[in-house]
Structures are given as structure tokens and as C-alpha cells.
Enzyme design. Structure first.
Site, PDB file in Angstrom:
ATOM      1  N   CYS A  97       0.896  -1.157   0.000  1.00 10.28           N
ATOM      2  CA  CYS A  97       0.000   0.000   0.000  1.00 10.28           C
ATOM      3  C   CYS A  97       0.935   1.208   0.000  1.00 10.28           C
ATOM      4  O   CYS A  97       1.499   1.542   1.044  1.00 10.28           O
ATOM      5  CB  CYS A  97      -0.897   0.000   1.231  1.00 10.28           C
ATOM      6  SG  CYS A  97      -1.818   1.536   1.393  1.00 10.28           S
TER       7      CYS A  97
ATOM      8  N   CYS B   8      -0.374   4.197   2.384  1.00 13.45           N
ATOM      9  CA  CYS B   8      -0.410   4.113   3.855  1.00 13.45           C
ATOM     10  C   CYS B   8      -0.073   2.691   4.292  1.00 13.45           C
ATOM     11  O   CYS B   8       1.079   2.281   4.184  1.00 13.45           O
ATOM     12  CB  CYS B   8      -1.753   4.586   4.401  1.00 13.45           C
ATOM     13  SG  CYS B   8      -3.202   3.894   3.571  1.00 13.45           S
TER      14      CYS B   8
END
Lengths: 86, 207
Positions: free
Chosen positions: B111, B114
């Protein structure tokens, strides 16, 4: 992908902006996070698509195989058609 | 008299820095929710404990079932959430997509924005998964990053990185190792680690 740099809560990473990819599949409609992030309870629905990019099209100095790829989940309003259908 | 320097310089605790805006806001909202009896400190602690208890075992169980039952694997590739529910597991409300490794394709999850991660099935993400270094590097030099995990993938195999930038979470279905025909599901599940389901390692080879 649009080469656009608006302020706000944007889920489209810089490294794919302005780059060309292929729509791999369509995930359905999800509420637009760019509006949801600001507490807009009436946030609009947008199509979410999985878009495949070839790594060598993203990084000039890519050190892996020419087959290598990356898929990102991107909202429809970030895409513009290249006019090419595969 | 000469003042003696301490052997170890005083190191500031992280808590010595002032609260940030968001730390103050989080604490304020938590206190308001307690005061308004929307939830209690016990509810909050129970929820934190439930999150902490999660580990990779549920995800590994799903993979082991997929290895022995091709129909289940197809259902899992359509919807991990409903496949997990079939086994009595709680996958949560966020849709999870399973991507399958093959002799031609190796999948890796990240990701970049985040720390999105299928927590309900494989537990809390490791610190390195959330680090800027992993997030920035695995998308532009995945083969180098995989080598650091001890994973060498042939140049003939496509490496495909999945960046969970939006509303889905991802997990990798690794390839079933050779010489595992006689193993039952619970033994097979032990070959599947957290890192295997992120895609930075392959399934373990049985002893």
C-alpha cells in the site's frame, strides 16, 4: 492517467500520473474518497478500476524483467481514453 | 572540581515532544465518546485486544483449503470474504481480493499510500510493511526488495505488484510446494506464513 495535481485527499499515486496503462478489470462502484475524506456524506459513486502498468513504462531505470507489472486501484475520473482497445 | 560528563547522553523520550494536532483531536473525541456513553473504556480495550489477537492463522487456513480444493480456490478468487465465511472465519466488511501465484506470475502486495492490509485474516501489518522504504522501493525495484527477503524470482516470471490504493485489500495465494501430496490441511497451513501472503516470500518447503 491524467497528469493532474489537485490538492486534497487523492488516492492516485504520483508515479502513475500522466502514464499509460491497461484496464485489467472493473471492481464496481465505490464512493469517491476525495469527497468522503471531507465528511461529505453525499459523496458521489465512482467506478473503481484495476489498471495494469508495465514497470518499464513507469521507471526509466527499471532493473527487472520487461514482463514485470504493477496494478493499482484507480477511480474512473483519473482515466482518459488512449483510444486504443485491446 | 571538573564536572564529569555522564557516560550516556540523555536521550529524549518520544513523549517529550508536544502533542500533535491529531493526537489532541483523537484524545478529545475518545473522551467525548466515553462521556456520551457511546462506548466505554472497556469496549475500547476489548476492541484493541481483538485486533491484537489477530494473526496470520486464518489466512493460512484459507490458503491450505484452496490448495486441496480447486473449487474452493475458484470461489476464493471470486470473493475471499465469502470463502472465509464458508470456513466460519470473520473477514470483516472490506472486500479482499486473492491473487494467485503461478509458474509464470509472482504477486506482491503493497500500500504505497499508507498501510492497507487484510488485517482480519492475517493480523496487523509488520512495521516494515508500513515503512516508507518498503512502500517506495517495492514498486520500483521489486526484485531487489524480494532478494533482501531471500526470495529470488526467475526473470522469466512476471513480478506483479498490487498497490492497494483504494477500497480493496489483497492477499497472495502462493504456489503449493512440491512433495506435499500426503500432507493434510492443517500441516499445509503451517507452510504459509504472513510474508508468504504478502508475497515477499514463497511457501515453506516441508522438512
Amino acid at each position: 492517467m491524467l497528469a493532474s495535481y489537485p490538492p486534497g485527499h487523492i488516492r492516485t499515486p504520483f508515479f502513475v500520473r500522466g502514464k499509460s496503462g491497461i484496464v485489467h478489470d472493473i471492481l464496481g462502484m465505490y464512493r469517491n474518497p476525495e469527497n468522503l475524506a471531507y465528511g461529505r456524506v453525499d459523496a458521489d459513486n465512482k467506478y473503481l478500476l484495476r489498471v495494469l502498468f508495465k514497470q518499464k513504462d513507469l521507471w526509466q531505470s527499471y532493473n527487472g524483467s520487461g514482463h514485470d507489472s504493477i496494478i493499482l486501484d484507480l477511480y474512473e475520473h483519473w482515466l482518459e481514453s488512449s483510444g486504443i482497445h485491446i | 572540581m571538573v564536572k564529569k560528563e555522564p557516560l550516556h547522553p540523555h536521550q529524549r523520550d518520544l513523549e517529550d515532544t508536544p502533542f500533535t494536532h491529531y493526537q489532541i483531536m483523537t484524545t478529545a473525541i475518545t473522551e467525548l465518546l466515553f462521556q456520551k456513553n457511546i462506548f466505554s473504556p472497556d469496549d475500547l480495550r476489548a476492541q484493541l485486544e481483538a485486533i491484537d489477537r489477530k494473526g496470520p492463522a486464518d489466512g493460512a487456513r484459507l490458503i491450505a483449503r484452496a490448495w486441496v480444493d480447486p473449487d474452493f480456490k475458484e470461489r476464493m478468487k471470486t470473493s475471499v470474504n465469502s470463502a472465509a465465511t464458508e470456513l466460519g472465519l470473520d473477514p470483516g466488511n472490506i472486500p479482499i481480493l486473492a491473487v494467485e501465484n503461478t509458474p509464470e506470475l509472482h504477486n506482491v502486495i503493497v500500500c504505497t499510500l499508507c498501510s492497507c492490509y487484510p488485517r482480519m485474516l492475517i493480523g496487523l501489518p509488520p512495521d516494515w510493511y508500513k515503512s516508507r522504504s518498503y512502500r517506495a522501493r517495492v514498486v520500483r525495484e521489486p526484485r531487489t526488495v524480494l532478494k533482501e527477503f531471500g526470495t529470488e524470482i526467475s526473470d522469466k516470471v512476471e513480478i506483479r505488484v498490487h498497490d492497494s490504493t483504494a477500497d480493496l485489500r489483497y492477499m497472495v495465494i502462493p504456489m503449493k510446494p512440491d512433495c506435499t501430496e500426503s500432507m493434510d490441511e492443517s500441516a499445509l497451513a503451517k507452510l504459509v506464513t504472513r510474508d508468504t501472503m504478502i508475497g515477499v516470500t514463497l511457501a515453506k518447503v516441508p522438512d
